[in-house]
Design an enzyme around this catalytic site. Sequence first.
Site, PDB file in Angstrom:
ATOM      1  N   ARG A 147      48.938  -5.703 -30.870  1.00 55.23           N
ATOM      2  CA  ARG A 147      48.231  -6.984 -30.821  1.00 55.23           C
ATOM      3  C   ARG A 147      49.164  -8.061 -30.273  1.00 55.23           C
ATOM      4  O   ARG A 147      50.352  -8.108 -30.597  1.00 55.23           O
ATOM      5  CB  ARG A 147      47.720  -7.385 -32.207  1.00 55.23           C
ATOM      6  CG  ARG A 147      46.416  -6.690 -32.592  1.00 55.23           C
ATOM      7  CD  ARG A 147      45.277  -7.129 -31.687  1.00 55.23           C
ATOM      8  NE  ARG A 147      44.012  -6.483 -31.990  1.00 55.23           N
ATOM      9  CZ  ARG A 147      43.547  -5.398 -31.359  1.00 55.23           C
ATOM     10  NH1 ARG A 147      44.279  -4.829 -30.414  1.00 55.23           N
ATOM     11  NH2 ARG A 147      42.359  -4.900 -31.671  1.00 55.23           N
ATOM     12  N   GLU A 194      45.058 -14.651 -24.533  1.00 51.77           N
ATOM     13  CA  GLU A 194      44.269 -13.785 -23.672  1.00 51.77           C
ATOM     14  C   GLU A 194      43.005 -14.515 -23.223  1.00 51.77           C
ATOM     15  O   GLU A 194      42.333 -15.125 -24.056  1.00 51.77           O
ATOM     16  CB  GLU A 194      43.904 -12.486 -24.397  1.00 51.77           C
ATOM     17  CG  GLU A 194      45.097 -11.606 -24.692  1.00 51.77           C
ATOM     18  CD  GLU A 194      44.722 -10.234 -25.242  1.00 51.77           C
ATOM     19  OE1 GLU A 194      43.506  -9.929 -25.342  1.00 51.77           O
ATOM     20  OE2 GLU A 194      45.635  -9.461 -25.576  1.00 51.77           O
ATOM     21  N   HIS A 201      44.598  -5.727 -21.486  1.00 53.41           N
ATOM     22  CA  HIS A 201      43.984  -5.266 -22.746  1.00 53.41           C
ATOM     23  C   HIS A 201      42.912  -4.215 -22.468  1.00 53.41           C
ATOM     24  O   HIS A 201      41.772  -4.313 -22.949  1.00 53.41           O
ATOM     25  CB  HIS A 201      43.405  -6.448 -23.524  1.00 53.41           C
ATOM     26  CG  HIS A 201      43.331  -6.207 -24.998  1.00 53.41           C
ATOM     27  ND1 HIS A 201      43.444  -7.208 -25.936  1.00 53.41           N
ATOM     28  CD2 HIS A 201      43.144  -5.054 -25.707  1.00 53.41           C
ATOM     29  CE1 HIS A 201      43.329  -6.705 -27.160  1.00 53.41           C
ATOM     30  NE2 HIS A 201      43.154  -5.396 -27.035  1.00 53.41           N
TER      31      HIS A 201
END
Length: 320
Positions: free
Chosen positions: A232, A261, A280
Amino acid sequence: MPKYVMLPPIDDDMRAWAKQMRDEISGLDVVVVEDETDGPQELADADGAYGWVAPDVLPNTERLRLLQNPFAGPPVGWYYPELAEHSVTVSNPRGIYSDHIAHHIMMYMLALSRGLPYYNASQTEGRWDTRARKHGYVDLTTSTVLINGVGGIGAEAARLCAAFGSRVIGVDPRPAYEIEGEIIAPSELDDRLPEADFVVTTVPHTPETEFMWNADRFTAMKDSAYFINIGRGMTCKLDDLVAALDNGEIAGAGLDVFEIEPLPEGHPLWQLENVIITPHIAVADAENIPERRFELILENARRLVEGGDFVNVVDKEKWY
């Protein structure tokens, strides 16, 4: 009859799962909540649910025994104090991504160890440069890989690293897997960091892991070591990582997750040739993930009806 609620946002997979659950589990009422405004009413007499229950709705869910978290590492706010205190059991989908994400880790390791980003830059420029690599070749057969978080993903990555001949040091507060290597407690991490040629972090974002990768830890790493974050983004302070890369404190990085993000346009990481960035997507195109996810949902729904112990139970106070 036990009631199971599928909460918004609803997609075609969830509609199909609901039908299959009705077909396969006798005595289970499955409700698909298409409109989020209907969620509180449907949850009032629900025994199980898939999705998120807001803090203001939770007090009216006295019957709720199972809450299936769609995420292994959910967004900030998914867990909250009232949920931790509630009697409901939370289950997450850990384990369904392990092989795919471990393969992504190995992609980073192989590419970084052989200097692929530098040769890619030469290719883009149409330049034949046998000396493009700016950091030494890392032989995986003699390397040490420190894996922070030895859950399903970390354990599978450890297996693959060991198959390449690497020495593996796993870090985990409550080991649930055996690996070909050693597993140490998080309290030993700082002492062992200087041994690692690759530092791979797979841990979720929790109060304990937030920004655990910072200037102090990058300074403790070898200047020839590579940092890989597949867990993460909020576990790593990006400004500290950029500084460590700029100052030569570490040799490079492979990153799939980020503190912010999407990673903003113009961020310094985009320009660093010793960094591999993927947006991601470590499991984005894995076709068997929905099937694996449903198998877990179905198993826990069956146990809800039959009174068995649930699988993949989460420590709600620790968020995983």
